[in-house]
Design an enzyme around this catalytic site. Structure first.
Site, PDB file in Angstrom:
ATOM      1  N   ASN A  56       0.817  -1.216   0.000  1.00  0.00           N
ATOM      2  CA  ASN A  56       0.000   0.000   0.000  1.00  0.00           C
ATOM      3  C   ASN A  56       0.850   1.265   0.000  1.00  0.00           C
ATOM      4  OD1 ASN A  56      -2.563  -1.060  -0.233  1.00  0.00           O
ATOM      5  ND2 ASN A  56      -2.842  -1.323   1.968  1.00  0.00           N
ATOM      6  N   PRO A 100      -3.530  12.035 -11.780  1.00  0.00           N
ATOM      7  CA  PRO A 100      -3.434  12.947 -10.633  1.00  0.00           C
ATOM      8  C   PRO A 100      -4.752  13.092  -9.882  1.00  0.00           C
ATOM      9  CG  PRO A 100      -2.330  13.884 -12.543  1.00  0.00           C
ATOM     10  CD  PRO A 100      -3.060  12.662 -13.031  1.00  0.00           C
ATOM     11  N   GLY A 105      -6.293   8.721  -0.283  1.00  0.00           N
ATOM     12  CA  GLY A 105      -7.160   8.718   0.893  1.00  0.00           C
ATOM     13  C   GLY A 105      -7.800   7.354   1.054  1.00  0.00           C
ATOM     14  N   CYS A 108      -7.194   2.450   3.523  1.00  0.00           N
ATOM     15  CA  CYS A 108      -5.915   1.749   3.679  1.00  0.00           C
ATOM     16  C   CYS A 108      -4.669   2.619   3.561  1.00  0.00           C
ATOM     17  CB  CYS A 108      -5.822   0.608   2.661  1.00  0.00           C
ATOM     18  SG  CYS A 108      -7.044  -0.687   2.945  1.00  0.00           S
ATOM     19  N   LYS A 162     -13.108   8.335  -4.414  1.00  0.00           N
ATOM     20  CA  LYS A 162     -13.080   7.911  -5.804  1.00  0.00           C
ATOM     21  C   LYS A 162     -14.484   7.594  -6.281  1.00  0.00           C
ATOM     22  CE  LYS A 162     -11.889   3.129  -4.552  1.00  0.00           C
ATOM     23  NZ  LYS A 162     -10.898   2.050  -4.739  1.00  0.00           N
TER      24      LYS A 162
END
Length: 244
Positions: A56, A100, A105, A108, A162
């Site tokens: 991650n 970009p 956020g 995880c 997202k």
């Protein structure tokens, strides 16, 4: 955004033990998945945790890298999309996790990057800390850039990190809100997933058209067809129309 799908179609299963029960458990997980060709790896518990944290943090590093590339282009008046497309043509780099954003956020990446930095406690490092710092600097820069347009009212179009998700925990957009509010700018939010009439002490609007009219500039981490009629008001760094 697609947690159930990801669990049914895992790219890999990593089990943090070598005992027989671990093998039985992994067998159950494979049997429950739709996808059957799955990479399976058995490690010790510490190594399993480290795999998650380093994976991650690598993804966070890619996000931070392309965000800093984009910041450079904004300051230099250059076309970030053209540069990213050229960089991504190198097969060693590839065209993924290169779009970009306002910063990484979600569930995880923020916690795992900070956890890994903490785990490095007595181990020499500079890169891991730089990734976390870069994510904060990105939001500082974008908030400054947004306020440079001298808006009277800043509209925030959804908080989710997202598309296809209603998760706004540690969303980068929250950092943009905090920084613009601290400068005394009026901020309003449009987000149907928020049932309350206010969030962080700010007005939450339910009428999209009224939101568009009242906003001098509309901040959105990812583009949406709902805003196609107010393109001149949109502020986003979504160059490729996607999350990766």
């Amino acid at each position: 955004g697609k947690a159930i799908y990801d669990n049914l179609h895992p790219s890999s299963i990593i089990v943090g033990d070598h005992i027989n029960d671990a093998k039985k458990f992994s067998k159950l997980m494979i049997e429950s998945a739709v996808k059957q060709e799955i990479h399976l790896l058995f490690t010790s518990p510490k190594e399993a945790e480290a795999i998650k944290l380093f994976s991650n943090t690598y993804l966070a590093m890619r996000v931070a890298y392309f965000n800093e590339l984009d910041t450079y282009c904004i300051r230099r008046g250059m076309n970030a999309r053209e540069i990213i497309e050229g960089v991504s043509l190198d097969p060693r780099i590839g065209a993924h996790y290169n779009n970009p954003s306002f910063g990484y956020g979600g569930y995880c990446l923020p916690k795992d990057t900070k956890q890994l930095v903490a785990n490095f406690q007595d181990v020499p490092q500079s890169l891991m800390s730089a990734i976390v710092r870069s994510n904060s600097l990105r939001k500082d820069f974008l908030a400054e850039d947004i306020l440079g347009h001298n808006p009277q009212t800043v509209g925030i179009y959804t908080l989710a990190m997202k598309s296809g998700s209603d998760n706004y925990r540690t969303s980068a957009t929250l950092g943009i809100i905090e920084r613009t509010v601290n400068k005394g700018t009026n901020v309003i939010i449009y987000d149907p997933s928020i049932l309350s009439d206010e969030f962080m002490g700010l007005e939450v609007m339910k009428d999209l058209n009224a939101f568009k009219r009242r906003s001098d500039i509309i901040i959105c981490n990812r583009r949406s067809s709902e805003l196609s009629d107010v393109q001149e008001k949109i502020y986003t760094r979504d160059l490729f129309g996607g999350d990766e």
